[in-house]
Design an enzyme around this catalytic site. Structure first.
Site, short mmCIF file in Angstrom:
data_model
loop_
_atom_site.label_atom_id
_atom_site.label_comp_id
_atom_site.label_asym_id
_atom_site.label_seq_id
_atom_site.Cartn_x
_atom_site.Cartn_y
_atom_site.Cartn_z
N ALA A 67 0.85 -1.19 0.00
CA ALA A 67 0.00 0.00 0.00
C ALA A 67 0.89 1.24 0.00
O ALA A 67 2.02 1.20 0.50
CB ALA A 67 -0.87 0.00 1.25
N GLY A 111 0.28 -5.25 0.36
CA GLY A 111 -0.83 -5.23 -0.59
C GLY A 111 -0.44 -5.76 -1.96
O GLY A 111 -1.31 -6.23 -2.71
N GLU A 114 -0.85 -9.35 -1.58
CA GLU A 114 -2.30 -9.62 -1.53
C GLU A 114 -2.92 -9.52 -2.92
O GLU A 114 -3.81 -10.31 -3.26
CB GLU A 114 -2.97 -8.64 -0.55
CG GLU A 114 -2.56 -8.92 0.88
CD GLU A 114 -3.11 -7.89 1.86
OE1 GLU A 114 -2.89 -6.68 1.64
OE2 GLU A 114 -3.77 -8.29 2.84
N GLU A 134 3.31 -5.88 7.12
CA GLU A 134 2.45 -4.95 7.86
C GLU A 134 2.79 -4.92 9.34
O GLU A 134 2.72 -3.88 10.00
CB GLU A 134 0.96 -5.33 7.69
CG GLU A 134 0.40 -5.13 6.28
CD GLU A 134 0.66 -6.29 5.34
OE1 GLU A 134 1.43 -7.23 5.70
OE2 GLU A 134 0.11 -6.27 4.23
N1 COA Z 1 4.46 3.33 0.03
C1 COA Z 1 4.90 4.53 -0.36
N2 COA Z 1 6.13 4.75 -0.86
C2 COA Z 1 6.95 3.69 -0.96
C3 COA Z 1 6.56 2.40 -0.57
C4 COA Z 1 5.26 2.24 -0.06
N3 COA Z 1 4.78 1.04 0.31
N4 COA Z 1 7.60 1.56 -0.77
C5 COA Z 1 8.60 2.29 -1.28
N5 COA Z 1 8.22 3.58 -1.41
C6 COA Z 1 9.00 4.71 -1.91
C7 COA Z 1 10.06 5.16 -0.92
O1 COA Z 1 9.51 6.01 0.04
C8 COA Z 1 11.03 5.84 -1.86
O2 COA Z 1 10.51 7.11 -2.19
P1 COA Z 1 11.49 8.43 -2.14
O3 COA Z 1 12.55 8.13 -3.18
O4 COA Z 1 10.58 9.55 -2.52
O5 COA Z 1 12.03 8.49 -0.76
C9 COA Z 1 10.97 5.00 -3.12
O6 COA Z 1 9.72 4.31 -3.07
C10 COA Z 1 12.07 3.95 -3.23
O7 COA Z 1 12.04 3.15 -2.05
P2 COA Z 1 13.33 2.96 -1.07
O8 COA Z 1 12.82 2.63 0.28
O9 COA Z 1 14.22 4.12 -1.19
O10 COA Z 1 14.00 1.71 -1.76
P3 COA Z 1 14.95 0.63 -1.03
O11 COA Z 1 15.55 -0.18 -2.14
O12 COA Z 1 15.88 1.30 -0.07
O13 COA Z 1 13.96 -0.30 -0.17
C11 COA Z 1 11.94 -1.60 0.21
C12 COA Z 1 12.99 -1.09 -0.82
C13 COA Z 1 10.86 -2.29 -0.56
C14 COA Z 1 12.62 -2.59 1.17
C15 COA Z 1 11.39 -0.40 1.02
O14 COA Z 1 10.97 0.60 0.07
C16 COA Z 1 10.20 -0.73 1.89
O15 COA Z 1 10.35 -1.34 2.92
N6 COA Z 1 8.99 -0.31 1.47
C17 COA Z 1 7.77 -0.46 2.26
C18 COA Z 1 7.23 -1.86 2.15
C19 COA Z 1 6.03 -2.04 3.05
O16 COA Z 1 6.10 -1.98 4.26
N7 COA Z 1 4.86 -2.30 2.41
C20 COA Z 1 3.65 -2.63 3.11
C21 COA Z 1 2.80 -1.45 3.37
S1 COA Z 1 1.41 -1.89 4.37
#
Ligand code: COA
Length: 260
Positions: A67, A111, A114, A134
């Protein structure tokens, strides 16, 4: 065809490819992605030319990183509950009459997982990573994760993924039965399209009734399921495509199915 902002749609023969197009945000599911995804599925539902749908994410890093967390701020329990009770993208994929394949090209989280679970088949690249993270945000899956993941891979495996929030790699996902196939990233698109086109060459009504019957298996007991199967079998037996399939076999030629 509609113009979309956060997704793009491409028609390749009888296969429609829906791409979530926010690679800079790892294709996370914003409310616009939800709305546009539902609108695109409505288009595909009405379009007889579409027989199979492939859903994927733009770029090589992520399928969908969950999400859009930036939209969480300001949401109340009541609005969040309403979101998941409404017509969700997850439910629309699950209930979509034609087969839907998730082409998973990288992070498949929250998501995103999902959404993949709501699809009928999941094909992943070897760099794909899967999790229900989550719990790390102090919340829990709300788009079907606790239910569909458990039905697909079993309680013990689902419980560990959901309680730990840990990522699993593509090989583990394959071993768990979470994905049907794993391919090198460079081959993912060609292999997925091969599978999609093979399925799209089958009789459309039979495909839809097969999907309905298989989906019903996890929603019913065996007696109800067997009865539903027989009813659907009787319907498919009355189609022109059944006549074409049988004639083509007897005449030793390829069938030409018309979806009638
Ligand atoms: N929602 C909103 N933005 C997200 C996102 C999400 N679920 N996942 C990644 N992004 C954004 C980051 O904020 C970043 O944006 P920015 O460049 O403006 O700061 C961009 O996407 C790139 O992500 P980044 O975190 O810099 O990449 P990474 O390679 O360091 O890490 C992940 C990758 C997937 C491990 C990390 O992005 C992450 O943990 N994301 C969230 C996953 C999550 O918890 N999803 C479930 C939500 S309920």
């Amino acid at each position: 065809m509609s113009n979309y902002n956060s997704i793009s749609v491409e028609h390749r023969g009888h296969v429609a490819v829906l791409t979530i197009n926010r690679p800079e945000k790892l294709n996370s599911l914003s409310s616009e992605v939800h709305a546009e995804g539902i609108a695109a599925l409505d288009e595909f539902r009405r379009d007889d030319n579409v027989r199979v749908v492939v859903i994927t994410g733009a770029g090589e890093k992520a399928f969908i990183a969950g999400a859009d967390i930036s939209e969480f701020e300001g949401k109340t329990p009541v609005t969040q509950r309403a979101v998941f009770y409404e017509r969700t993208l997850f439910n629309q994929i699950d209930l979509f009459p034609k087969p839907v394949i998730a082409m998973i090209n990288g992070f498949c989280l929250g998501g995103g997982n999902e959404l993949a679970l709501a699809c009928d088949l999941r094909v992943a690249s070897d760099n794909a990573k899967f999790s229900q993270p989550e719990i790390n945000l102090g919340i829990m899956p709300g788009g079907g994760g606790t239910q569909r993941l458990t039905r697909l891979i079993g309680e013990g495996r689902a419980m560990e993924m959901i309680l730990s929030g840990d990522m699993i790699d593509a090989e583990t996902a394959h071993r768990f039965g979470l994905v049907n196939h794993v391919f090198p990233l460079a081959e993912l698109e060609a292999k997925t399209m091969e599978l999609a086109e093979k399925i799209a060459s089958k009789a459309p009504i039979a495909l839809q009734l097969c999907k309905e019957a298989v989906k019903f298996a996890s929603r019913s007991n065996l007696d109800e399921g067997l009865r539903r199967e027989v009813d659907l079998f009787a319907i498919v037996f009355s189609t022109e495509d059944k006549q074409e399939g049988v004639s083509a076999f007897l005449e030793k030629r390829k069938p030409e199915f018309k979806g009638r």
